[in-house]
Design an enzyme around this catalytic site. Structure first.
Site, PDB file in Angstrom:
ATOM      1  N   HIS A  26      -2.382 -15.998  10.187  1.00  9.72           N
ATOM      2  CA  HIS A  26      -1.717 -14.702  10.153  1.00  9.72           C
ATOM      3  C   HIS A  26      -2.490 -13.477  10.721  1.00  9.72           C
ATOM      4  CE1 HIS A  26       1.206 -16.611   7.769  1.00  9.72           C
ATOM      5  NE2 HIS A  26       0.258 -16.829   6.695  1.00  9.72           N
ATOM      6  N   PRO A  61       0.856  -1.537  -0.037  1.00  6.57           N
ATOM      7  CA  PRO A  61      -0.057  -0.098  -0.007  1.00  6.57           C
ATOM      8  C   PRO A  61       0.854   1.191  -0.095  1.00  6.57           C
ATOM      9  CG  PRO A  61      -0.182  -1.184   1.973  1.00  6.57           C
ATOM     10  CD  PRO A  61       0.685  -1.998   1.113  1.00  6.57           C
ATOM     11  N   GLU A  62       0.538   2.036  -0.897  1.00  6.83           N
ATOM     12  CA  GLU A  62       1.116   3.439  -0.635  1.00  6.83           C
ATOM     13  C   GLU A  62       0.284   4.407  -0.239  1.00  6.83           C
ATOM     14  OE1 GLU A  62       3.267   4.832  -4.398  1.00  6.83           O
ATOM     15  OE2 GLU A  62       3.871   2.595  -4.907  1.00  6.83           O
ATOM     16  N   ARG A  84      14.101  -1.189  -8.895  1.00 10.81           N
ATOM     17  CA  ARG A  84      12.744  -1.074  -8.969  1.00 10.81           C
ATOM     18  C   ARG A  84      12.210  -0.874 -10.355  1.00 10.81           C
ATOM     19  NH1 ARG A  84      11.173   1.097  -3.873  1.00 10.81           N
ATOM     20  NH2 ARG A  84       9.202   0.199  -4.421  1.00 10.81           N
ATOM     21  N   ARG A 114       3.288 -11.393   5.592  1.00 12.61           N
ATOM     22  CA  ARG A 114       4.800 -11.221   5.594  1.00 12.61           C
ATOM     23  C   ARG A 114       5.481 -10.541   6.656  1.00 12.61           C
ATOM     24  NH1 ARG A 114       6.169  -9.591  -0.514  1.00 12.61           N
ATOM     25  NH2 ARG A 114       8.168  -9.978   0.151  1.00 12.61           N
ATOM     26  N   LYS A 151       2.634   6.964   4.985  1.00  9.94           N
ATOM     27  CA  LYS A 151       2.065   5.518   5.120  1.00  9.94           C
ATOM     28  C   LYS A 151       1.861   5.117   6.384  1.00  9.94           C
ATOM     29  CE  LYS A 151       5.035   3.953   1.764  1.00  9.94           C
ATOM     30  NZ  LYS A 151       5.710   3.012   0.696  1.00  9.94           N
TER      31      LYS A 151
END
Ligand SMILES: [Zn+2]
Length: 287
Positions: free
Chosen positions: A106, A2-3, A277, A124, A58
């Site tokens: 999770h 997510p940005e 990137r 993660r 963020k």
């Protein structure tokens, strides 16, 4: 990952639900997130009332009635789910990236409010929760971070000062959170296309006119993405279960070999790796 626009959507969803609500109980199933969740985390927060929900870059920031704060970072894969006791335990995804339903695994942190529960899921485990006693400590945490791309502090004067005499390329500059907060890879690509600046251009060679464009289009692109509900790269959905749609507006990101959208440009969008990137650009439009 997510940005800023996606985190803003999550923040708004959370604000709708938890603002002015009191935390009844916290259950921690796994403390081993990016940073270990502190031992007395549950004790400290139980009984506190959320009085506001803010966002910086963020980071989602819960503000409490005793003037303390809890920072939430979603990392690479963190999602926040809502289980509503009133509606037959209906599960709503406040942020989801990987799944529409609450996964079985999770679910690291559960925060119970009267009538509903918030669940933090993160396969993660790059996300984290961090407590701050007061505003001074919180401000200290952010003091080295650059201004938010959508704030008025990210202006011509500031950018000019930072770019002068620097040999780093402009794309890496935009991704450097100490220079500007909240621009990730997707939006760095998009902003540079709007500016018509090559991602490889060295900071010291950026003209004054281009500095104005960087300030202007950073705000324009991010605000537009927020307006569209973020980008559903995987399965991003808001509380109403509808996807963000900004990915349909991408000019370069993920558009390798597709036609450049600039009028009268006959070029195709190129993709190369720059500092590991994916970098998308039009070699004719972006100089
Ligand atoms: Zn072009």
């Amino acid at each position: 990952m997510p940005e800023l626009p996606e985190v803003e959507i999550v923040k708004r969803s959370l604000k709708n639900k938890v603002n002015h609500k009191k935390i009844k109980k916290i259950i921690i199933n796994n403390r081993n997130l990016r940073f270990k969740v502190q031992k007395n985390f549950a004790n400290i927060l139980e009984g506190r009332t959320v009085i506001d929900i803010l966002r910086f870059s963020k980071y989602i920031i819960l503000s409490f009635d005793d003037l303390s704060f809890c920072l939430i970072h979603l990392g690479m894969s963190g999602t926040i789910h809502l289980i509503d006791n009133k509606k037959n335990n209906k599960i709503t995804n406040l942020s989801f990236y990987h799944s529409k339903i609450l996964p079985k695994k999770h679910n690291h942190i559960k925060i119970k409010f009267p009538n509903f529960m918030i669940v933090y899921n993160d396969p993660r485990r790059f996300g984290f929760f961090k407590l701050f006693k007061n505003k001074k400590d919180l401000s200290k945490y952010f003091e080295k971070k650059g201004p938010e791309a959508i704030s008025t502090k990210f202006n011509y004067k500031y950018i000019k000062k930072k770019l002068t005499n620097k040999d780093k390329n402009i794309k890496n500059f935009l991704l450097d959170q100490n220079f500007v907060s909240g621009i990730g890879n997707i939006y760095a690509n998009e902003i540079l296309f709007y500016c018509k600046i090559s991602p490889f251009k060295l900071a010291k060679k950026i003209s004054n006119k281009d500095i104005f464009k960087i300030s202007k289009y950073s705000k324009q692109v991010l605000n537009l993405a927020i307006k569209y509900g973020g980008s559903s790269i995987r399965d991003f959905k808001n509380t109403k279960g509808t996807s963000g749609s900004f990915q349909n507006e991408f000019k370069v990101y993920g558009r390798e070999n597709k036609n450049c959208t600039t009028m009268n440009c006959r070029s195709k969008i190129s993709k190369i790796f720059l500092s590991n990137r994916s970098t998308f650009f039009c070699k004719l439009c972006q100089k």
